[in-house]
Design a protein around this motif. Structure first.
Motif, PDB file in Angstrom:
ATOM      1  N   HIS A 212      -9.658  11.825  16.853  1.00  0.00           N
ATOM      2  CA  HIS A 212     -11.041  11.347  16.773  1.00  0.00           C
ATOM      3  C   HIS A 212     -11.563  10.942  18.151  1.00  0.00           C
ATOM      4  CE1 HIS A 212     -14.515   8.987  15.459  1.00  0.00           C
ATOM      5  NE2 HIS A 212     -14.054   7.997  16.204  1.00  0.00           N
TER       6      HIS A 212
ATOM      7  N   ILE B  96     -13.723   8.501  10.421  1.00  0.00           N
ATOM      8  CA  ILE B  96     -13.437   7.312  11.218  1.00  0.00           C
ATOM      9  C   ILE B  96     -14.758   6.683  11.639  1.00  0.00           C
ATOM     10  CG2 ILE B  96     -12.556   6.574  13.473  1.00  0.00           C
ATOM     11  CD1 ILE B  96     -10.152   8.388  13.004  1.00  0.00           C
TER      12      ILE B  96
ATOM     13  N   ARG C 154      -6.334   9.022  14.924  1.00  0.00           N
ATOM     14  CA  ARG C 154      -7.185   8.265  15.844  1.00  0.00           C
ATOM     15  C   ARG C 154      -7.292   8.988  17.197  1.00  0.00           C
ATOM     16  NH1 ARG C 154     -11.298   4.491  15.543  1.00  0.00           N
ATOM     17  NH2 ARG C 154     -11.747   4.117  17.739  1.00  0.00           N
TER      18      ARG C 154
ATOM     19  N   LEU D  68      -1.412   7.956  11.390  1.00  0.00           N
ATOM     20  CA  LEU D  68      -2.579   7.126  11.711  1.00  0.00           C
ATOM     21  C   LEU D  68      -2.897   7.196  13.203  1.00  0.00           C
ATOM     22  CD1 LEU D  68      -1.693   4.038   9.478  1.00  0.00           C
ATOM     23  CD2 LEU D  68      -3.695   5.523   9.179  1.00  0.00           C
TER      24      LEU D  68
ATOM     25  N   TYR E  55       0.819  -1.218   0.000  1.00  0.00           N
ATOM     26  CA  TYR E  55       0.000   0.000   0.000  1.00  0.00           C
ATOM     27  C   TYR E  55       0.851   1.265   0.000  1.00  0.00           C
ATOM     28  CZ  TYR E  55      -3.553  -3.453   0.931  1.00  0.00           C
ATOM     29  OH  TYR E  55      -4.380  -4.546   0.819  1.00  0.00           O
TER      30      TYR E  55
ATOM     31  N   ARG F  26      -7.690  -6.526  11.966  1.00  0.00           N
ATOM     32  CA  ARG F  26      -7.426  -5.221  11.345  1.00  0.00           C
ATOM     33  C   ARG F  26      -6.381  -5.380  10.260  1.00  0.00           C
ATOM     34  NH1 ARG F  26      -5.786  -1.224  15.695  1.00  0.00           N
ATOM     35  NH2 ARG F  26      -8.017  -1.329  16.112  1.00  0.00           N
ATOM     36  N   MET F  27      -6.524  -4.614   9.182  1.00  0.00           N
ATOM     37  CA  MET F  27      -5.508  -4.636   8.136  1.00  0.00           C
ATOM     38  C   MET F  27      -5.267  -3.228   7.591  1.00  0.00           C
ATOM     39  SD  MET F  27      -7.582  -6.328   4.895  1.00  0.00           S
ATOM     40  CE  MET F  27      -6.243  -6.080   3.708  1.00  0.00           C
ATOM     41  N   MET F  28      -4.068  -3.037   7.056  1.00  0.00           N
ATOM     42  CA  MET F  28      -3.796  -1.801   6.331  1.00  0.00           C
ATOM     43  C   MET F  28      -4.337  -1.938   4.925  1.00  0.00           C
ATOM     44  SD  MET F  28      -0.177   0.218   5.684  1.00  0.00           S
ATOM     45  CE  MET F  28      -0.123   0.938   7.330  1.00  0.00           C
ATOM     46  N   SER F  29      -4.809  -0.822   4.361  1.00  0.00           N
ATOM     47  CA  SER F  29      -5.240  -0.832   2.976  1.00  0.00           C
ATOM     48  C   SER F  29      -5.208   0.608   2.450  1.00  0.00           C
ATOM     49  CB  SER F  29      -6.642  -1.419   2.842  1.00  0.00           C
ATOM     50  OG  SER F  29      -6.996  -1.557   1.474  1.00  0.00           O
ATOM     51  N   ARG F  30      -5.774   0.794   1.279  1.00  0.00           N
ATOM     52  CA  ARG F  30      -6.026   2.140   0.768  1.00  0.00           C
ATOM     53  C   ARG F  30      -7.516   2.326   0.581  1.00  0.00           C
ATOM     54  NH1 ARG F  30      -1.907   4.407  -3.813  1.00  0.00           N
ATOM     55  NH2 ARG F  30       0.063   3.751  -2.865  1.00  0.00           N
TER      56      ARG F  30
ATOM     57  N   LEU G 132      -8.302  -3.401  -1.817  1.00  0.00           N
ATOM     58  CA  LEU G 132      -8.572  -2.007  -1.484  1.00  0.00           C
ATOM     59  C   LEU G 132      -9.944  -1.914  -0.832  1.00  0.00           C
ATOM     60  CD1 LEU G 132      -7.410  -0.483  -4.898  1.00  0.00           C
ATOM     61  CD2 LEU G 132      -6.013  -1.015  -2.888  1.00  0.00           C
TER      62      LEU G 132
ATOM     63  N   TYR H 173     -10.831   2.476  10.873  1.00  0.00           N
ATOM     64  CA  TYR H 173     -10.283   2.697  12.218  1.00  0.00           C
ATOM     65  C   TYR H 173      -9.455   3.986  12.262  1.00  0.00           C
ATOM     66  CZ  TYR H 173      -7.621   2.126  16.513  1.00  0.00           C
ATOM     67  OH  TYR H 173      -7.052   2.348  17.752  1.00  0.00           O
ATOM     68  N   SER H 174      -8.616   4.195  11.245  1.00  0.00           N
ATOM     69  CA  SER H 174      -7.891   5.461  11.123  1.00  0.00           C
ATOM     70  C   SER H 174      -7.387   5.598   9.697  1.00  0.00           C
ATOM     71  CB  SER H 174      -6.729   5.546  12.117  1.00  0.00           C
ATOM     72  OG  SER H 174      -6.263   6.885  12.193  1.00  0.00           O
ATOM     73  N   TYR H 175      -6.959   6.796   9.341  1.00  0.00           N
ATOM     74  CA  TYR H 175      -6.491   7.025   7.970  1.00  0.00           C
ATOM     75  C   TYR H 175      -5.545   8.207   7.947  1.00  0.00           C
ATOM     76  CZ  TYR H 175      -9.620  11.038   7.950  1.00  0.00           C
ATOM     77  OH  TYR H 175     -10.217  12.238   8.265  1.00  0.00           O
ATOM     78  N   THR H 176      -4.781   8.296   6.877  1.00  0.00           N
ATOM     79  CA  THR H 176      -3.955   9.475   6.631  1.00  0.00           C
ATOM     80  C   THR H 176      -3.863   9.695   5.127  1.00  0.00           C
ATOM     81  OG1 THR H 176      -1.794  10.534   6.992  1.00  0.00           O
ATOM     82  CG2 THR H 176      -1.789   8.139   6.695  1.00  0.00           C
TER      83      THR H 176
ATOM     84  N   SER I 296      -0.126  -1.704  11.832  1.00  0.00           N
ATOM     85  CA  SER I 296      -1.402  -2.389  11.589  1.00  0.00           C
ATOM     86  C   SER I 296      -1.659  -3.492  12.601  1.00  0.00           C
ATOM     87  CB  SER I 296      -1.466  -2.944  10.162  1.00  0.00           C
ATOM     88  OG  SER I 296      -0.406  -3.847   9.929  1.00  0.00           O
TER      89      SER I 296
ATOM     90  N   ASP J  17      -1.607  13.815   6.437  1.00  0.00           N
ATOM     91  CA  ASP J  17      -2.626  14.396   7.320  1.00  0.00           C
ATOM     92  C   ASP J  17      -2.789  13.570   8.588  1.00  0.00           C
ATOM     93  OD1 ASP J  17      -2.959  15.275   4.669  1.00  0.00           O
ATOM     94  OD2 ASP J  17      -5.000  15.960   5.113  1.00  0.00           O
TER      95      ASP J  17
ATOM     96  N   ILE K  41      -4.017   6.145   2.979  1.00  0.00           N
ATOM     97  CA  ILE K  41      -3.660   4.906   3.680  1.00  0.00           C
ATOM     98  C   ILE K  41      -4.594   4.769   4.870  1.00  0.00           C
ATOM     99  CG2 ILE K  41      -1.895   3.756   5.070  1.00  0.00           C
ATOM    100  CD1 ILE K  41      -0.745   3.745   2.462  1.00  0.00           C
ATOM    101  N   ALA K  42      -5.113   3.565   5.076  1.00  0.00           N
ATOM    102  CA  ALA K  42      -6.088   3.371   6.141  1.00  0.00           C
ATOM    103  C   ALA K  42      -5.811   2.101   6.921  1.00  0.00           C
ATOM    104  CB  ALA K  42      -7.492   3.291   5.547  1.00  0.00           C
ATOM    105  N   LEU K  43      -6.289   2.086   8.136  1.00  0.00           N
ATOM    106  CA  LEU K  43      -6.407   0.852   8.906  1.00  0.00           C
ATOM    107  C   LEU K  43      -7.889   0.515   8.961  1.00  0.00           C
ATOM    108  CD1 LEU K  43      -3.889   1.520  11.817  1.00  0.00           C
ATOM    109  CD2 LEU K  43      -3.525   0.159   9.739  1.00  0.00           C
TER     110      LEU K  43
END
Lengths: 384, 127
Positions: free
Chosen positions: A153, B100, A150, A146, A135, B85-89, B118, B59-62, A246, A198, B75-77
């Motif tokens: 939030h 969130i 969180r 990340l 990714y 939980r996994m990382m993805s886009r 994704l 769960y979270s993102y950037t 993760s 961000d 990028i997200a969890l």
């Protein structure tokens, strides 16, 4: 309760060098210069050292190359690689080795030329994680972003709170002639800086500098015969909960919440006793998370705790008095710099940034992506 | 429902086919991610592959910012319905709509030509 040898070992020499990032030195040359400065500070030479605790970012075999370079045949070596926390872990093992008389003089040392030499980040981190790498996270920044998102939030932490951390670090740095970044920095400057990931701007992220640091430790009985006021190790503990972001359970709670209580118990002190707090601030969220996790404020209150200059010079708690990784130095792994600053403060030699009457200092290391957390607590002779 | 022998290689092969597969402990039904030779903590190696539901929650993102012409990406969890939980886009989502806790749905895709699982908003276009 562990049988940690509280107060039975001490830092007797400490030094940092090379933060100004003048090109031309290799990492081991910078390390050796710091090591020799720390030994001279203690009134010792390499021949006195029989325990070498070394780290070089790109040399997995520094436990052999550093003794070779300095002309030491050590009885004890270690090159723990938990990232930026490795130095606090090494201080713990050095104390145990010294107390067990496996060695008599321990040198903990680090050097990096990552700014001048590599032209960017030194790749010190292991193989890519196959469940994140596809990714294309831009680590370490992605992982800390990340965690920041969180925390915002979950607890209402704001970008202004984060900016307070950066501005406080800069104000301390302005009192430290060795610090890399000493220009004025305002909350608005941080908020308006280039967004990297961000909600982190470039001013929420640590510096990229060269730098080297070293401390010399010995047993308390020998420490009292040396030139400097000994800085005694009262407690040391580490905790490791994950490697990759993760797999971190709760991005708002780090393993420092486990390590710090153990270190405080060994030292027989509590957060409110600490005069100087040196945290591993690779990103502005770090300071907020670690103040919470170590009990300086309740979980979730870190952002509000640092507001209104509370951790800046003249604030309610002296945090990262050298300017931290955000404004003093961040040569890939920063942990040893928090230990040198703790010792400098407890020796009363911190100049314009000296915290008056400092008796107890906390030096913390963070490794990986909030992964490894190590906490050491140091005190002056009257804390024994 | 094949027997797990080579977790990393088999997961990669599933992704190449556009499938999100998880390991599940036979007997307890607990899910394991990332794929391993045994369940973390217990060491239980009696694992089987099962197809994930594809449902998840952010769960979270950037937003990873890039200098043009390179594009920003998210990028997200993602917390999967199965409890891992996994990382993805995140794709097909306006940055302003990222929240969130929002419901997400897995889809087969690629990152710079490499197959990847994704996620997009659950109410968005179907996979």
């Amino acid at each position: 309760m562990s049988a940690f040898p509280r107060g039975r070992t001490a830092i007797v020499g400490a030094a940092v060098t090379g933060i100004d990032s003048r090109p031309g030195f290799s990492a081991i040359e910078l390390l050796a210069r710091a090591a020799l400065l720390a030994l001279a500070d203690a009134g010792l030479t390499p021949a006195d050292v029989d325990g070498v605790f070394s780290t070089l970012p790109e040399d997995p075999f520094s436990a052999m190359s550093v003794p070779e370079y300095l002309g030491i045949r050590p009885r004890v070596v270690d090159s723990t690689r938990t990232g930026g926390s490795g130095f606090q872990v090494q201080a713990m093992w050095a104390a145990l080795a010294l107390d067990a008389r496996l060695c008599d003089v321990a040198l903990i040392c680090y050097g990096s030329n990552q700014r001048s030499g590599a032209g960017g980040l030194v790749r010190s981190g292991g193989a890519p994680f196959p469940y994140e790498a596809p990714y294309k996270p831009r680590n370490p920044t992605t992982s800390y972003a990340l965690a920041t998102q969180r925390h915002m939030h979950q607890y209402g932490t704001t970008r202004e709170h984060l900016a307070e951390v950066a501005v406080a670090a800069r104000k301390w740095a302005q009192l430290n002639p060795d610090a890399f970044s000493r220009d004025d920095l305002s909350i608005d400057d941080v908020l308006g800086a280039r967004m990297v990931s961000d909600p982190l701007t470039v001013r929420d992220c640590c510096l990229v500098t060269d730098g080297a640091a070293a401390v010399v430790m010995t047993r308390a009985d020998r420490a009292r015969d040396l030139a400097n006021k000994p800085v005694y190790l009262l407690g040391a503990a580490d905790a490791t909960w994950h490697r990759n972001i993760s797999t971190m359970d709760d991005l708002t709670v780090t393993a420092a919440s486990e390590a710090a209580p153990r270190a405080f118990a060994q030292a027989g002190v509590s957060p409110s006793d600490i005069d100087v707090v040196e945290l591993y601030d690779a990103f502005t969220i770090n300071t907020i998370l670690f103040l919470e996790d170590m009990g300086f404020c309740p979980k979730g209150e870190g952002g509000r705790f640092v507001s209104d200059g509370a951790i800046a010079p003249g604030g309610r708690l002296a945090v990262n008095t050298n300017g931290g990784g955000l404004s003093c130095a961040h040569p890939g792994m920063y942990g040893l710099f928090t230990m040198v600053e703790a010792a400098t403060q407890l020796r009363g030699q911190a100049g314009d940034r000296q915290v008056a009457g400092a008796r107890l200092a906390l030096s913390h290391g963070n490794g990986g992506v909030l992964s490894s957390q190590a906490v050491t607590i140091w005190g002056t002779e009257d804390c024994l | 429902m094949s027997v797990v022998i080579h977790p990393e290689a088999e997961y990669a092969a599933f992704v190449a086919e556009g499938r999100l597969m998880l390991q599940r402990v036979r007997g307890t039904g607990e899910y394991v991610f990332f794929p391993r030779v045994a369940q973390p903590g217990t060491g239980n190696a009696d694992l089987e592959w099962v197809e994930a539901s594809g449902d998840g929650v952010l769960y979270s993102y950037t937003v990873t910012r890039n200098r043009p012409p390179a594009e920003d990406y998210v990028i997200a969890l993602v917390d999967l319905a199965e409890g891992v939980r996994m990382m993805s886009r995140i794709v097909d989502c306006d940055l302003a709509d990222l929240t969130i806790g929002m419901a997400l749905r897995a889809r087969a895709g690629a990152v710079d030509g490499t197959p990847a699982i994704l996620f997009a908003p659950a109410e968005g276009p179907a996979a």
